[in-house]
Scaffold this motif. Structure first.
Motif, mmCIF file in Angstrom:
data_model
loop_
_atom_site.group_PDB
_atom_site.id
_atom_site.type_symbol
_atom_site.label_atom_id
_atom_site.label_comp_id
_atom_site.label_asym_id
_atom_site.label_seq_id
_atom_site.Cartn_x
_atom_site.Cartn_y
_atom_site.Cartn_z
ATOM 1 N N LEU A 1 0.831 -1.205 0.000
ATOM 2 C CA LEU A 1 0.000 0.000 0.000
ATOM 3 C C LEU A 1 0.863 1.252 0.000
ATOM 4 O O LEU A 1 0.605 2.212 -0.728
ATOM 5 C CB LEU A 1 -0.901 0.008 1.239
ATOM 6 N N THR A 2 1.896 1.232 0.842
ATOM 7 C CA THR A 2 2.746 2.415 0.997
ATOM 8 C C THR A 2 3.558 2.685 -0.262
ATOM 9 O O THR A 2 3.667 3.831 -0.710
ATOM 10 C CB THR A 2 3.688 2.217 2.204
ATOM 11 N N VAL A 3 4.126 1.635 -0.825
ATOM 12 C CA VAL A 3 4.923 1.801 -2.054
ATOM 13 C C VAL A 3 4.038 2.332 -3.178
ATOM 14 O O VAL A 3 4.445 3.216 -3.945
ATOM 15 C CB VAL A 3 5.571 0.457 -2.449
ATOM 16 N N HIS A 4 2.809 1.832 -3.269
ATOM 17 C CA HIS A 4 1.894 2.336 -4.298
ATOM 18 C C HIS A 4 1.549 3.803 -4.050
ATOM 19 O O HIS A 4 1.444 4.584 -4.994
ATOM 20 C CB HIS A 4 0.615 1.502 -4.318
ATOM 21 N N ALA A 5 1.368 4.169 -2.775
ATOM 22 C CA ALA A 5 1.033 5.554 -2.456
ATOM 23 C C ALA A 5 2.174 6.495 -2.836
ATOM 24 O O ALA A 5 1.944 7.622 -3.271
ATOM 25 C CB ALA A 5 0.718 5.690 -0.971
ATOM 26 N N ILE A 6 3.418 6.039 -2.663
ATOM 27 C CA ILE A 6 4.571 6.853 -3.059
ATOM 28 C C ILE A 6 4.577 7.027 -4.579
ATOM 29 O O ILE A 6 4.926 8.092 -5.094
ATOM 30 C CB ILE A 6 5.879 6.206 -2.566
ATOM 31 N N GLY A 7 4.177 5.975 -5.296
ATOM 32 C CA GLY A 7 3.959 6.087 -6.734
ATOM 33 C C GLY A 7 5.192 6.011 -7.593
ATOM 34 O O GLY A 7 5.188 6.506 -8.719
ATOM 35 N N GLU A 8 6.235 5.369 -7.105
ATOM 36 C CA GLU A 8 7.476 5.306 -7.873
ATOM 37 C C GLU A 8 7.777 3.922 -8.429
ATOM 38 O O GLU A 8 8.567 3.786 -9.349
ATOM 39 C CB GLU A 8 8.657 5.763 -6.996
ATOM 40 N N ASP A 9 7.199 2.872 -7.840
ATOM 41 C CA ASP A 9 7.568 1.514 -8.235
ATOM 42 C C ASP A 9 6.370 0.583 -8.065
ATOM 43 O O ASP A 9 6.262 -0.132 -7.061
ATOM 44 C CB ASP A 9 8.759 1.040 -7.386
ATOM 45 N N ASP A 10 5.482 0.565 -9.059
ATOM 46 C CA ASP A 10 4.308 -0.286 -8.963
ATOM 47 C C ASP A 10 4.670 -1.766 -8.979
ATOM 48 O O ASP A 10 3.968 -2.587 -8.370
ATOM 49 C CB ASP A 10 3.341 0.017 -10.114
ATOM 50 N N GLU A 11 5.744 -2.128 -9.661
ATOM 51 C CA GLU A 11 6.149 -3.534 -9.692
ATOM 52 C C GLU A 11 6.548 -4.024 -8.308
ATOM 53 O O GLU A 11 6.265 -5.154 -7.923
ATOM 54 C CB GLU A 11 7.305 -3.730 -10.683
ATOM 55 N N ARG A 12 7.212 -3.150 -7.540
ATOM 56 C CA ARG A 12 7.562 -3.532 -6.176
ATOM 57 C C ARG A 12 6.302 -3.693 -5.323
ATOM 58 O O ARG A 12 6.198 -4.622 -4.510
ATOM 59 C CB ARG A 12 8.475 -2.490 -5.546
ATOM 60 N N ALA A 13 5.338 -2.791 -5.515
ATOM 61 C CA ALA A 13 4.080 -2.903 -4.781
ATOM 62 C C ALA A 13 3.383 -4.220 -5.104
ATOM 63 O O ALA A 13 2.860 -4.901 -4.206
ATOM 64 C CB ALA A 13 3.170 -1.723 -5.106
ATOM 65 N N ILE A 14 3.399 -4.605 -6.378
ATOM 66 C CA ILE A 14 2.799 -5.877 -6.781
ATOM 67 C C ILE A 14 3.502 -7.037 -6.091
ATOM 68 O O ILE A 14 2.862 -7.976 -5.590
ATOM 69 C CB ILE A 14 2.852 -6.030 -8.315
ATOM 70 N N ARG A 15 4.842 -6.977 -6.023
ATOM 71 C CA ARG A 15 5.591 -8.059 -5.372
ATOM 72 C C ARG A 15 5.225 -8.179 -3.895
ATOM 73 O O ARG A 15 5.104 -9.285 -3.360
ATOM 74 C CB ARG A 15 7.097 -7.823 -5.527
ATOM 75 N N GLU A 16 5.071 -7.042 -3.232
ATOM 76 C CA GLU A 16 4.737 -7.077 -1.802
ATOM 77 C C GLU A 16 3.338 -7.657 -1.587
ATOM 78 O O GLU A 16 3.133 -8.482 -0.691
ATOM 79 C CB GLU A 16 4.827 -5.668 -1.205
ATOM 80 N N PHE A 17 2.372 -7.228 -2.396
ATOM 81 C CA PHE A 17 1.022 -7.797 -2.277
ATOM 82 C C PHE A 17 1.046 -9.298 -2.558
ATOM 83 O O PHE A 17 0.392 -10.082 -1.862
ATOM 84 C CB PHE A 17 0.057 -7.108 -3.248
ATOM 85 N N GLN A 18 1.805 -9.693 -3.586
ATOM 86 C CA GLN A 18 1.868 -11.107 -3.941
ATOM 87 C C GLN A 18 2.513 -11.926 -2.830
ATOM 88 O O GLN A 18 2.093 -13.060 -2.543
ATOM 89 C CB GLN A 18 2.643 -11.280 -5.256
ATOM 90 N N LEU A 19 3.536 -11.350 -2.172
ATOM 91 C CA LEU A 19 4.164 -12.030 -1.032
ATOM 92 C C LEU A 19 3.143 -12.260 0.082
ATOM 93 O O LEU A 19 3.099 -13.337 0.691
ATOM 94 C CB LEU A 19 5.332 -11.198 -0.496
ATOM 95 N N ALA A 20 2.336 -11.235 0.348
ATOM 96 C CA ALA A 20 1.311 -11.374 1.384
ATOM 97 C C ALA A 20 0.335 -12.492 1.031
ATOM 98 O O ALA A 20 -0.057 -13.286 1.901
ATOM 99 C CB ALA A 20 0.571 -10.053 1.568
ATOM 100 N N VAL A 21 -0.056 -12.573 -0.240
ATOM 101 C CA VAL A 21 -0.992 -13.610 -0.671
ATOM 102 C C VAL A 21 -0.330 -14.981 -0.615
ATOM 103 O O VAL A 21 -0.963 -15.976 -0.210
ATOM 104 C CB VAL A 21 -1.512 -13.311 -2.089
ATOM 105 N N ASP A 22 0.946 -15.067 -0.994
ATOM 106 C CA ASP A 22 1.653 -16.349 -0.931
ATOM 107 C C ASP A 22 1.747 -16.859 0.506
ATOM 108 O O ASP A 22 1.621 -18.062 0.767
ATOM 109 C CB ASP A 22 3.063 -16.207 -1.518
ATOM 110 N N LEU A 23 2.000 -15.926 1.435
ATOM 111 C CA LEU A 23 2.109 -16.307 2.850
ATOM 112 C C LEU A 23 0.758 -16.638 3.457
ATOM 113 O O LEU A 23 0.649 -17.481 4.345
ATOM 114 C CB LEU A 23 2.774 -15.177 3.645
ATOM 115 N N LYS A 24 -0.286 -15.942 2.972
ATOM 116 C CA LYS A 24 -1.629 -16.130 3.521
ATOM 117 C C LYS A 24 -2.625 -16.062 2.365
ATOM 118 O O LYS A 24 -3.120 -14.990 2.017
ATOM 119 C CB LYS A 24 -1.917 -15.038 4.558
#
Length: 809
Positions: free
Chosen positions: A385-408
């Motif tokens: 959420l935070t990385v997306h709000a900063i707006g500089e690296d959407d691919e990193r934001a996607i990776r973080e969300f995907q990590l959360a989904v992989d873990l849970k």
């Protein structure tokens, strides 16, 4: 010769050696299970309970797991240091002895480094979890164990009765089903529960519950009659723990209150009282208890100082539940300073910083939390959420969300926000997949259903999109759905074909269908401001309206227009914050909470976020966290409710009090007035640029001004804040509807000011007028507009035209 090990360390080493049956230097799950059962001889653990304990230990202390060997000696030592057990009690329960050659001194003279009892950390930080299964092992006295065993018997009997009652109540549909609706906004973070957790409806049990209360009173009476004050305290805390663990919060509250009265200077009863009050939703009282617990724990030579980080965390959570994120941040920061590896405190800090709009600081805290605990799904989601709000690296934001989904895999928030991110960057098929997964977990989530339809349209799957949108209409009432679709339209994020899909589902004659016109025939163009001319002096210039609409939007978002300007002055006086002082932001948040007392916690969070981003960030350009109280209140005064002259007067009073520093003055220095006007314009009309404020301190403006001079300066449209007149006019008219008039450009029904072009005969809403938008079909070099703010003005103008026409005839 090296110094001998401390006695507590020797005891841990002896326990480790005793249970390391195969002597491989680690405690496997089987060996740890034997240890847990052996040190709790009075507790009859089930297999599921033991597995739950081992899962928690091996997950929490995974850095100390040595492959198949299991938990290392350092890991076992860390569990005792973290308060998961009592080494002295466990050592005695196992009837172990130390090697006399290594032992130095006697037990009676020893001052152990591990205290008699520790409260497990990170329980309230999980918010919905109960106390850990091993919590009763922290009970010190056998007399307390006996009382707990008696209590467990009557609790199990009560729960059996309650199970039957709840089943009957569900059959009668008395109990409401749980709702798992997603957040209002795609990128919001729900960091605290909205309400406290209350007891089940015990009154339905009748005599059974009365019998339980009678037996509980007998057990409590036995605790009161124990021989020493320490035994009484231990028993009351043990009773409270057990009741709390079984969701008997009101009963637990009574036990902890007795424990507090028994030993008021002990930090533990206050701490447990705070936890219980929090679960009951009594946040103000919980906050007071945590504050008392902190005062006791931070006292010199207090044996409970190790509780201080967790008390700060729980206090922060309680403040957050009341909407006070800035104050919560301060407590989370204290916890992380005292315990740098407290990953939960870092996660909570990052989430709270995100909530107030401090995205860079939030990213640092959440990144550190995920580095300390890589499998922390919630932290990865919030980091996305935070990385997306900063707006500089959407691919990193996607990776973080995907990590959360992989873990849970059932992490609904991560799935929903991942879908929103895919939608924003145009990857519609992937977005639709995410929303489908959300709907699998939450079949009644109408927002996910609507977004699924929108993304399917974007992916070109028109028929499936219509089915999804039709299902969303079945799930939700029309008002909320209308607002959501209008938001898509206003944000320019509706895919091609949405209008036709909505009309086919809901019909052309529906309010939504009528409003989803694609726009002006032939398109829209933006012209220069100089092309817009006012038909009379009552017509607002478009450049003024642009800033006034922005200010009015901020005013509505913060709800400042619902507060009297004199209430602001009164609350400042009650807070005893001198207008001439500079204080931390959390103190000003407390002032705002008193002023906006009518707001719900989540709404208040949004207000503080907007004020922090727009006002506090400007007043604290140095980033030290200190804000001038008088200047802050003077910035709020123009936007509060009240006559325009009263607003100016109160702002003047704040500036006067700020400058007087306790002395009585009637005039304000011209330099202070000029500084105020420039900061006011920089905040609410930011075209000046905030960076210019740093250059203002050196300006030498001599002399003083009276209130009348101040009002004249305030009303100056070029150097003051003359735009306030337009804001006040919007306050009175922005809810006015003009008999179905539609904006020619955006096709919205016009509310608020209506601007009619007198020669080409087209109409604009206030937003399109402020942005100088006109239909291409009416292209001209100059446009002349007349403004209407009420139906009375329209009728009056019609009569004037008719009288003019009849007289000419």
């Amino acid at each position: 010769m090296s110094d001998p090990e401390p006695i507590p360390l020797q005891k841990v080493r002896r326990i480790f050696t005793y249970f390391d049956a195969n002597q491989d230097g680690g405690l496997s799950r089987e060996e740890m299970a034997t240890l847990v059962v052996a040190v709790n001889p009075r507790v009859k653990f089930s297999t599921q309970q033991v597995d739950a304990i081992l899962d928690e230990v091996f997950r929490t202390y995974q850095d100390f797991i040595q492959g198949p060997e299991g938990l290392s000696f350092d890991g076992l030592l860390r569990t005792y240091e973290d308060g998961a057990g009592d080494v002295d009690r466990d050592f005695e329960a196992l009837k172990l002895v130390l090697d006399s050659n290594k032992s130095v001194g006697t037990t009676s003279t020893m001052v152990p480094s591990i205290t008699d009892e520790r409260v497990t950390v990170a329980r309230l930080a999980r918010r919905t979890d109960h106390m850990p299964v091993w919590a009763p092992s922290n009970i010190v006295y056998d007399s307390s164990w006996c009382l707990v065993e008696d209590l467990l018997i009557i609790i199990k009997r009560l729960e059996a009765r309650m199970g039957n009652v709840l089943s009957k109540l569900r059959d009668r549909k008395v109990l409401a089903s749980e709702s798992f609706g997603s957040s209002e906004a795609s990128w919001s973070i729900e960091s605290t529960p909205k309400v406290g957790v209350s007891n089940p409806p015990w009154e339905e049990l009748g005599e059974d519950y009365d019998d339980f209360c009678h037996e509980l009173a007998e057990i409590t009476q036995k605790a009161d009659g124990l021989s020493t004050a320490d035994e009484v305290l231990d028993a009351l805390i043990a009773i409270g723990w057990t009741l709390f663990d079984h969701a008997l919060y009101r009963e637990a509250l009574a036990s902890f209150m007795k424990a507090r009265d028994c030993k008021a200077l002990d930090a533990r009863p206050h701490f447990h009282l705070g936890n219980t009050l929090y679960r009951l939703g009594r946040y103000d009282e919980a906050r007071d208890c945590y504050t008392s617990s902190l005062d006791a724990a931070e006292a010199a030579d207090n044996p409970w100082r190790h509780l201080v980080p967790q008390i700060n965390v729980n206090l922060g959570i309680t403040l957050e539940a009341d909407g006070m994120l800035l104050s919560a941040c301060e407590n989370y920061k204290k916890a992380t300073r005292l315990s740098p590896k407290h990953y939960r405190a870092l996660k909570l800090l990052g989430s709270a910083l995100y909530g107030v709009g401090q995205y860079r600081a939030a990213e640092r805290a959440l990144s550190e939390a995920t580095s300390l605990k890589p499998d922390f799904a919630d932290a990865h989601c919030d980091l996305g959420l935070t990385v997306h709000a900063i707006g500089e690296d959407d691919e990193r934001a996607i990776r973080e969300f995907q990590l959360a989904v992989d873990l849970k895999p059932d992490h609904v928030e991560a799935l929903y926000n991942l879908g929103g991110l895919f939608k924003d960057i145009g990857r519609y098929r992937r977005a639709a997949e995410m929303y489908s997964k959300v709907l699998t977990l939450q079949p009644n989530n109408w927002r996910a259903q609507l977004n699924k339809g929108v993304t399917l349209l974007g992916a070109g799957e028109t028929e499936e999109a219509r089915k999804a949108i039709k299902e969303a209409f079945k799930m939700n009432n029309r008002v909320e759905l209308y607002d959501a679709i209008m938001h898509l339209k206003l944000a320019g994020k509706r895919p091609r074909g949405l209008c036709d899909a909505i009309k086919q589902v809901d019909g052309d004659a529906s309010p939504i269908g009528k409003s989803l016109v694609e726009g002006a025939e032939g398109g829209v163009m933006v012209v220069e401001t100089s092309c817009f001319r006012q038909a009379n002096k009552l017509t607002t210039p478009c450049q003024w309206l642009f800033h006034a609409l922005d200010i009015r939007c901020f005013q509505r978002h913060t709800r400042l227009s619902r507060c009297s300007v004199y209430d602001l002055k009164k609350k400042l006086e009650e807070s005893k914050l001198p207008a001439s002082s500079s204080v931390c932001k959390d103190k000003l948040e407390d002032l705002l909470r008193k002023l906006l007392h009518f707001l719900k916690p989540d709404t208040f969070q949004g207000s503080v976020k907007a004020i922090n981003e727009r006002i506090l960030s400007v007043l604290d350009q140095a980033g030290v966290g200190q804000v001038d109280v008088g200047m802050f209140c003077a910035m709020l005064a123009p936007l509060c409710a009240g006559h325009i002259e009263k607003r100016k007067r109160v702002a003047f009073d704040f500036l006067l009090e700020r400058a007087s520093k306790g002395t009585i003055k009637a005039e304000l220095s011209r330099a202070d007035a000029s500084m105020y006007m420039k900061i006011l314009r920089a905040i609410y009309m930011p075209q000046q640029g905030v960076s210019q404020i740093t250059e203002l301190h050196g300006e030498a403006e001599q002399g003083t001004i009276t209130i009348s001079d101040f009002e004249a300066l305030f009303d100056d449209p070029d150097w003051g804040f003359g735009i306030l007149d337009v804001v006040v006019k919007l306050e009175a008219s922005d809810r006015v509807r003009h008999d179905g008039q539609i904006c020619t450009v955006c096709s919205y029904p016009i509310t608020g000011p209506w601007f009619k072009e007198v020669t080409s005969n087209f109409s604009l809403c206030s937003l399109c007028y402020s942005e100088c938008k006109v239909p291409i079909s009416a292209k001209k070099n100059e446009y002349c507009f007349k403004e209407y703010n009420s139906e009375a003005e329209v009728i009056k103008d019609k009569f004037w035209f008719l009288n003019l026409w009849s007289s000419s005839v």
